[in-house]
Design a protein around this motif. Structure first.
Motif, PDB file in Angstrom:
ATOM      1  N   LEU A  36       0.541  -1.292   0.058  1.00 13.74           N
ATOM      2  CA  LEU A  36       0.186  -0.070  -0.159  1.00 13.74           C
ATOM      3  C   LEU A  36       0.868   1.194  -0.020  1.00 13.74           C
ATOM      4  CD1 LEU A  36      -2.729   1.145   0.361  1.00 13.74           C
ATOM      5  CD2 LEU A  36      -2.403   1.312   2.765  1.00 13.74           C
ATOM      6  N   VAL A  37       0.651   1.950  -1.038  1.00 16.08           N
ATOM      7  CA  VAL A  37       1.391   3.454  -1.163  1.00 16.08           C
ATOM      8  C   VAL A  37       0.244   4.309  -0.652  1.00 16.08           C
ATOM      9  CG1 VAL A  37       2.541   5.022  -2.525  1.00 16.08           C
ATOM     10  CG2 VAL A  37       2.989   2.637  -2.859  1.00 16.08           C
ATOM     11  N   HIS A  38       0.246   4.880   0.568  1.00 17.42           N
ATOM     12  CA  HIS A  38      -0.850   5.717   0.971  1.00 17.42           C
ATOM     13  C   HIS A  38      -0.433   7.417   0.886  1.00 17.42           C
ATOM     14  CE1 HIS A  38      -3.180   7.523   4.441  1.00 17.42           C
ATOM     15  NE2 HIS A  38      -3.684   6.427   4.264  1.00 17.42           N
ATOM     16  N   ASP A  39      -1.582   7.834   0.043  1.00 12.41           N
ATOM     17  CA  ASP A  39      -1.673   9.327  -0.240  1.00 12.41           C
ATOM     18  C   ASP A  39      -0.293  10.129  -0.378  1.00 12.41           C
ATOM     19  OD1 ASP A  39      -4.325   8.758   0.661  1.00 12.41           O
ATOM     20  OD2 ASP A  39      -4.085  10.079   2.651  1.00 12.41           O
ATOM     21  N   LEU A  65      10.742  -0.608  -2.774  1.00 16.56           N
ATOM     22  CA  LEU A  65       9.557  -1.522  -2.407  1.00 16.56           C
ATOM     23  C   LEU A  65       8.735  -1.674  -3.576  1.00 16.56           C
ATOM     24  CD1 LEU A  65       8.526  -0.601   1.238  1.00 16.56           C
ATOM     25  CD2 LEU A  65      10.060  -2.660   0.570  1.00 16.56           C
ATOM     26  N   LEU A  66       8.430  -0.687  -4.309  1.00 21.65           N
ATOM     27  CA  LEU A  66       7.724  -0.746  -5.593  1.00 21.65           C
ATOM     28  C   LEU A  66       8.287  -1.643  -6.626  1.00 21.65           C
ATOM     29  CD1 LEU A  66       6.165   2.861  -6.011  1.00 21.65           C
ATOM     30  CD2 LEU A  66       4.906   0.891  -5.512  1.00 21.65           C
ATOM     31  N   GLU A  71       8.414  -6.569  -9.190  1.00 24.71           N
ATOM     32  CA  GLU A  71       9.392  -7.730  -9.689  1.00 24.71           C
ATOM     33  C   GLU A  71       8.836  -9.232  -9.422  1.00 24.71           C
ATOM     34  OE1 GLU A  71      13.820  -9.403  -8.926  1.00 24.71           O
ATOM     35  OE2 GLU A  71      13.613  -7.259  -8.977  1.00 24.71           O
ATOM     36  N   LEU A  72       8.174  -9.082  -8.117  1.00 20.91           N
ATOM     37  CA  LEU A  72       7.849 -10.336  -7.522  1.00 20.91           C
ATOM     38  C   LEU A  72       5.921 -10.636  -7.818  1.00 20.91           C
ATOM     39  CD1 LEU A  72       9.523 -10.411  -4.075  1.00 20.91           C
ATOM     40  CD2 LEU A  72      10.193 -11.666  -6.120  1.00 20.91           C
ATOM     41  N   SER A  73       5.572  -9.996  -8.549  1.00 27.55           N
ATOM     42  CA  SER A  73       4.039  -9.807  -8.841  1.00 27.55           C
ATOM     43  C   SER A  73       3.188  -9.781  -7.591  1.00 27.55           C
ATOM     44  CB  SER A  73       3.728 -11.248  -9.284  1.00 27.55           C
ATOM     45  OG  SER A  73       4.385 -11.291 -10.919  1.00 27.55           O
ATOM     46  N   ILE A  74       3.879  -8.706  -6.487  1.00 23.12           N
ATOM     47  CA  ILE A  74       3.074  -8.484  -5.340  1.00 23.12           C
ATOM     48  C   ILE A  74       2.161  -7.158  -5.950  1.00 23.12           C
ATOM     49  CG2 ILE A  74       3.140  -7.552  -3.295  1.00 23.12           C
ATOM     50  CD1 ILE A  74       6.131  -8.942  -3.072  1.00 23.12           C
ATOM     51  N   PRO A  75       0.989  -7.461  -5.741  1.00 20.58           N
ATOM     52  CA  PRO A  75      -0.022  -6.526  -5.925  1.00 20.58           C
ATOM     53  C   PRO A  75       0.259  -5.175  -5.342  1.00 20.58           C
ATOM     54  CG  PRO A  75      -1.264  -8.053  -4.771  1.00 20.58           C
ATOM     55  CD  PRO A  75       0.114  -8.732  -4.895  1.00 20.58           C
ATOM     56  N   VAL A  76      -0.080  -3.853  -6.113  1.00 22.89           N
ATOM     57  CA  VAL A  76       0.403  -2.897  -5.312  1.00 22.89           C
ATOM     58  C   VAL A  76      -0.928  -1.774  -5.567  1.00 22.89           C
ATOM     59  CG1 VAL A  76       1.538  -0.530  -5.694  1.00 22.89           C
ATOM     60  CG2 VAL A  76       2.808  -2.620  -6.190  1.00 22.89           C
ATOM     61  N   PRO A 116       2.078   5.430 -10.503  1.00 24.60           N
ATOM     62  CA  PRO A 116       1.390   3.871 -10.515  1.00 24.60           C
ATOM     63  C   PRO A 116       1.855   3.619 -11.805  1.00 24.60           C
ATOM     64  CG  PRO A 116      -0.305   5.472  -9.733  1.00 24.60           C
ATOM     65  CD  PRO A 116       1.099   6.414 -10.162  1.00 24.60           C
ATOM     66  N   HIS A 117       1.823   2.220 -12.081  1.00 22.41           N
ATOM     67  CA  HIS A 117       1.934   1.473 -13.291  1.00 22.41           C
ATOM     68  C   HIS A 117       0.507   0.999 -13.631  1.00 22.41           C
ATOM     69  CE1 HIS A 117       6.547   0.575 -13.320  1.00 22.41           C
ATOM     70  NE2 HIS A 117       6.252   1.699 -12.993  1.00 22.41           N
ATOM     71  N   PRO A 118       0.536   0.593 -14.842  1.00 18.25           N
ATOM     72  CA  PRO A 118      -0.760   0.224 -15.657  1.00 18.25           C
ATOM     73  C   PRO A 118      -1.697  -0.769 -14.649  1.00 18.25           C
ATOM     74  CG  PRO A 118       0.677   0.522 -17.211  1.00 18.25           C
ATOM     75  CD  PRO A 118       1.349   0.660 -16.007  1.00 18.25           C
TER      76      PRO A 118
END
Length: 308
Positions: A36-39, A65-66, A71-76, A116-118
Motif C-alpha cells: 500500500l502506497v498511502h496518500d 519496495l515498488l 518484480e515479484l508480482s506482489i499487487p500494489v 502508478p503503473h498500469p
C-alpha cells in the motif's frame, strides 16, 4: 477553526535499532503480501523539502519496495484523495481539515517519483483508512493476500488507522518505519509504537526486502522437500519457523547463526521439530539437537528426504 498541515517537515527517519519491539511473530511473505502506497500526493508532500530528510529516504525507500513488489508480482495499491470533493463526501473531515485538497488538481496528483503503473490499483480515498468506502479488503481476501505492507503519509493518521482497519479485517499489517512519513519525529515514533503494540509489525525497508527476496510458499516446500527441493529453500522454511518461535523477523536470522545463543532452548526445539513434521519435513528432536544452525538443519533434513 480546523487543523492545517505543517508548513515545513524536517526530521531524520528512525534507525533500525530504534524500532519498537514486535508483539507477534509475523513474517512478510511475498505470496501473501500486498503493498500500500498511502496518500503520496503533491498536496501532502508539500511540507517536505526535496533532497532533504525525511523526504529523500521516504521516496527512495518506497521506490525500492515498488520495484521489488512489481518484480515479484506482489499487487500494489495506491490511495489518493480526489480534487473537487463535495462537502457531503468530506463530511466530518471538513471540521478537522477544511477543504483539504480542494480544487487543486495538481495537488491531487501522485508524486512523479512514485507514479502508478498500469497494473497497479489506485483507490479513491475518502477517509483516514484505506479500507473506508473502498473494496480493498474484499480484493485482498479474494486474491489470497492477507498481509498489507503500509508505506506513505502520514504515519500517525491514515497509515496508523489503515493498519488498525487491516487488523480488524484479519489482514496482517506491516508498517515500514523508514517508508512512512509524518509531521514530526515524535508523531512518527508514536505511530510505530502504537501499531507494534496493538495491531501489527513494524519493520524497515532492508528487512522487508530481504524477507521478500528470500520468501517462498511453504506449501511448495512441503510438496518437494523429499524430491528436488534445494537446501536453500528448506533453510528459508526452517528460518521462518524459527523466527515465529523467537518473535523475530526471519531476515534477522543468519543461516550460520547459533540459534541457541538467540534463545532457541530445548523446549522450543521440540516445538520446532513437531511443527516441521506437520509441514512435511522429516524432522526429529534428535536431528535438530545435533546441531544449532539453519544451514546444518537444512542440509540434514535434505539428506533425510533424499534417502526416503
Amino acid at each position: 477553526m480546523h487543523n492545517d498541515l505543517p508548513t515545513r517537515i524536517s526530521y531524520p527517519l528512525p534507525a533500525t535499532a530504534d524500532l519498537p519491539q514486535r508483539s507477534v511473530p509475523w513474517t512478510p511473505d511475498p505470496a501473501r503480501s500486498a503493498l500500500l502506497v498511502h496518500d503520496m500526493q503533491q498536496h501532502f508532500l508539500r511540507p517536505y523539502t526535496s533532497g532533504q530528510e525525511p523526504a529523500e529516504s521516504l521516496l527512495g525507500n518506497i521506490g525500492r519496495l515498488l520495484a521489488l513488489a512489481r518484480e515479484l508480482s506482489i499487487p500494489v495499491y495506491y490511495t489518493a484523495q480526489p480534487a473537487h470533493q463535495q462537502p457531503a463526501d468530506r463530511a466530518l473531515l471538513n471540521d478537522f481539515w477544511g477543504a483539504g485538497i480542494g480544487s487543486n488538481e495538481a495537488g491531487a496528483r501522485i508524486v512523479d517519483e512514485l507514479q502508478p503503473h498500469p497494473h497497479d490499483t489506485v483507490l479513491t480515498k475518502w477517509r483516514y483508512s484505506a479500507f473506508q468506502r473502498t473494496n480493498l479488503a474484499e480484493t485482498l481476501h479474494a486474491s489470497g493476500r492477507d498481509q498489507l505492507i503500509i508505506t506513505g503519509v502520514y504515519a500517525h493518521i491514515g497509515c496508523q488507522v489503515s493498519a488498525a482497519d487491516a487488523f480488524m479485517h484479519d489482514i496482517q499489517p506491516f508498517m515500514v518505519a523508514d517508508a512512512v512519513g509524518d509531521f514530526t519525529a515524535a508523531h512518527h515514533a508514536q505511530a510505530l509504537a502504537w501499531v507494534a503494540g496493538r495491531c501489527g509489525v513494524v519493520t524497515d525497508t532492508g528487512s522487508l526486502t530481504t524477507a521478500w527476496a528470500g520468501g517462498h510458499d511453504p506449501a511448495s516446500t512441503v510438496s518437494t522437500a523429499g524430491a528436488d527441493d534445494s537446501a536453500g529453500t528448506v533453510g528459508d522454511h526452517i528460518r521462518g519457523r524459527v523466527a515465529e518461535l523467537l518473535f523475530m523477523d526471519a531476515a534477522e536470522i543468519g543461516v550460520h547463526d547459533d540459534l541457541l545463543e538467540l534463545g532457541l532452548d530445548s523446549i522450543r526445539v521440540m516445538d520446532l521439530a513437531e511443527t516441521l513434521r506437520a509441514d512435511g519435513l522429516e524432522a526429529s528432536f534428535e536431528t535438530l539437537a545435533a546441531s544449532s544452525t539453519v544451514h546444518e538443519w537444512a542440509a540434514a533434513l535434505q539428506l533425510q528426504g533424499a534417502g526416503a
